[in-house]
Design a protein around this motif. Structure first.
Motif, PDB file in Angstrom:
ATOM      1  N   ASP A 101    -112.823  14.525  47.228  1.00 59.99           N
ATOM      2  CA  ASP A 101    -111.528  15.100  47.601  1.00 59.99           C
ATOM      3  C   ASP A 101    -110.394  14.545  46.753  1.00 59.99           C
ATOM      4  N   ALA A 102    -110.445  13.256  46.476  1.00 60.12           N
ATOM      5  CA  ALA A 102    -109.400  12.659  45.634  1.00 60.12           C
ATOM      6  C   ALA A 102    -109.499  13.176  44.210  1.00 60.12           C
ATOM      7  N   LEU A 103    -110.708  13.344  43.715  1.00 62.63           N
ATOM      8  CA  LEU A 103    -110.884  13.838  42.345  1.00 62.63           C
ATOM      9  C   LEU A 103    -110.321  15.245  42.185  1.00 62.63           C
ATOM     10  N   VAL A 104    -110.630  16.137  43.129  1.00 58.74           N
ATOM     11  CA  VAL A 104    -110.159  17.524  42.979  1.00 58.74           C
ATOM     12  C   VAL A 104    -108.664  17.651  43.230  1.00 58.74           C
ATOM     13  N   SER A 105    -108.021  16.583  43.707  1.00 60.14           N
ATOM     14  CA  SER A 105    -106.562  16.616  43.851  1.00 60.14           C
ATOM     15  C   SER A 105    -105.858  16.390  42.519  1.00 60.14           C
ATOM     16  N   LEU A 106    -106.616  15.972  41.497  1.00 62.31           N
ATOM     17  CA  LEU A 106    -106.038  15.703  40.183  1.00 62.31           C
ATOM     18  C   LEU A 106    -105.853  17.002  39.399  1.00 62.31           C
ATOM     19  N   PRO A 107    -104.781  17.139  38.654  1.00 63.00           N
ATOM     20  CA  PRO A 107    -104.560  18.338  37.838  1.00 63.00           C
ATOM     21  C   PRO A 107    -105.708  18.571  36.867  1.00 63.00           C
ATOM     22  N   GLY A 108    -106.181  19.814  36.812  1.00 66.11           N
ATOM     23  CA  GLY A 108    -107.244  20.168  35.877  1.00 66.11           C
ATOM     24  C   GLY A 108    -108.637  19.823  36.331  1.00 66.11           C
ATOM     25  N   VAL A 109    -108.777  19.242  37.523  1.00 67.66           N
ATOM     26  CA  VAL A 109    -110.089  18.824  38.014  1.00 67.66           C
ATOM     27  C   VAL A 109    -110.545  19.767  39.123  1.00 67.66           C
ATOM     28  N   GLY A 110    -111.589  20.534  38.828  1.00 66.79           N
ATOM     29  CA  GLY A 110    -112.175  21.419  39.822  1.00 66.79           C
ATOM     30  C   GLY A 110    -113.467  20.851  40.363  1.00 66.79           C
ATOM     31  N   ARG A 111    -114.197  21.664  41.062  1.00 74.01           N
ATOM     32  CA  ARG A 111    -115.425  21.223  41.727  1.00 74.01           C
ATOM     33  C   ARG A 111    -116.452  20.686  40.734  1.00 74.01           C
ATOM     34  N   LYS A 112    -116.652  21.428  39.641  1.00 72.75           N
ATOM     35  CA  LYS A 112    -117.661  20.996  38.667  1.00 72.75           C
ATOM     36  C   LYS A 112    -117.274  19.668  38.033  1.00 72.75           C
ATOM     37  N   THR A 113    -116.033  19.549  37.616  1.00 72.73           N
ATOM     38  CA  THR A 113    -115.581  18.304  36.976  1.00 72.73           C
ATOM     39  C   THR A 113    -115.708  17.123  37.928  1.00 72.73           C
ATOM     40  N   ALA A 114    -115.322  17.326  39.185  1.00 69.95           N
ATOM     41  CA  ALA A 114    -115.434  16.248  40.171  1.00 69.95           C
ATOM     42  C   ALA A 114    -116.888  15.826  40.348  1.00 69.95           C
ATOM     43  N   ASN A 115    -117.781  16.785  40.405  1.00 69.25           N
ATOM     44  CA  ASN A 115    -119.197  16.459  40.565  1.00 69.25           C
ATOM     45  C   ASN A 115    -119.763  15.755  39.341  1.00 69.25           C
ATOM     46  N   VAL A 116    -119.304  16.133  38.148  1.00 69.37           N
ATOM     47  CA  VAL A 116    -119.731  15.416  36.944  1.00 69.37           C
ATOM     48  C   VAL A 116    -119.318  13.952  37.028  1.00 69.37           C
ATOM     49  N   MET A 117    -118.099  13.706  37.465  1.00 63.83           N
ATOM     50  CA  MET A 117    -117.629  12.328  37.582  1.00 63.83           C
ATOM     51  C   MET A 117    -118.450  11.551  38.596  1.00 63.83           C
ATOM     52  N   LEU A 118    -118.747  12.158  39.721  1.00 61.29           N
ATOM     53  CA  LEU A 118    -119.553  11.477  40.738  1.00 61.29           C
ATOM     54  C   LEU A 118    -120.934  11.148  40.189  1.00 61.29           C
ATOM     55  N   ALA A 119    -121.519  12.106  39.461  1.00 62.16           N
ATOM     56  CA  ALA A 119    -122.880  11.920  38.956  1.00 62.16           C
ATOM     57  C   ALA A 119    -122.947  10.941  37.796  1.00 62.16           C
ATOM     58  N   VAL A 120    -122.053  11.095  36.826  1.00 66.26           N
ATOM     59  CA  VAL A 120    -122.148  10.324  35.582  1.00 66.26           C
ATOM     60  C   VAL A 120    -121.430   8.976  35.694  1.00 66.26           C
ATOM     61  N   ALA A 121    -120.218   8.994  36.192  1.00 70.51           N
ATOM     62  CA  ALA A 121    -119.423   7.765  36.217  1.00 70.51           C
ATOM     63  C   ALA A 121    -119.772   6.849  37.377  1.00 70.51           C
TER      64      ALA A 121
END
Length: 211
Positions: free
Chosen positions: A110-130
């Motif tokens: 939820d915090a990730l998708v609150s960031l500008p330019g960050v959608g569902r896919k980008t947030a999930n990439v961050m959770l998975a990779v980072a």
């Protein structure tokens, strides 16, 4: 062969070939990964990797990028897709990280998708990779290959629906790696324009072979 059996055999093959796998994006920190993933939307990783060295040299941290205007960032990313929108997103994203998250990339969806330019896919990439969390980002490759391999139903007609079905189907401990396996299979073998079934090592498991 049931879908579960087919999925198990496909995952067994990928796991044997690539037990450890991650993104092809190049980065030096969690913040830089986030920027790279934002830039990769509707753009190839190869292209992103050509622009990020100079971008990260000038703006290596959220604190440094937060001082920049969108026009300053645009100078370094003009060759990626939608550079004007992405330069604005990166500037706003960096400022929000500094102002609301103490300069740290948040660990929750939820915090990730609150960031500008960050959608569902980008947030999930961050959770998975980072953050090494069980997550299934769905891009065009994952969407396409999941359907071709029969891993999801025809009712899964949106990325979020594909994500939900894959999360239920794939063991959580393999989920993040499965994202990369499916993505790279779509990038290099089961391509959008034409599936290269003659080169596919799992073609005998594919219900869409030669179609």
């Amino acid at each position: 062969m049931t879908k579960k059996e087919r999925t198990e055999r496909i995952l067994e093959y990928f796991h044997a070939q690539q037990p450890e796998i991650t993104t092809e994006l190049e980065f030096g920190s969690v913040f830089q990964l986030l920027c790279a993933v934002v830039l990769s939307a509707q753009c190839t990783d190869k292209r992103v990797n050509t622009v990020t060295p100079a971008l990260f040299k000038h703006f290596p941290t959220p604190q440094e990028m937060a001082k920049a205007e969108a026009e300053d960032i645009l100078e370094y990313i003009s060759s990626v897709s939608y550079p004007n929108a992405k330069s604005l997103h990166l500037a706003q994203l960096a400022r929000k990280l500094v102002e609301e998250f103490d300069g740290e990339v948040p660990h929750d969806f939820d915090a990730l998708v609150s960031l500008p330019g960050v959608g569902r896919k980008t947030a999930n990439v961050m959770l998975a990779v980072a953050f090494d969390q069980a997550a299934m980002p769905v891009d065009t490759h994952v969407f396409r290959v999941s359907h071709r391999l029969g891993l999801v139903t025809k009712k899964a007609d949106t990325p979020e629906k594909v994500e939900r079905e894959l999360v239920k189907l794939i063991p959580s401990e393999l989920l993040s790696r499965a994202h990369h396996w499916i993505l790279l299979h779509g990038r290099y073998i089961c391509t959008a324009r034409k599936a290269h079934c003659n080169k596919c090592p799992i073609s005998e498991l594919c219900p869409s072979k030669n179609k």
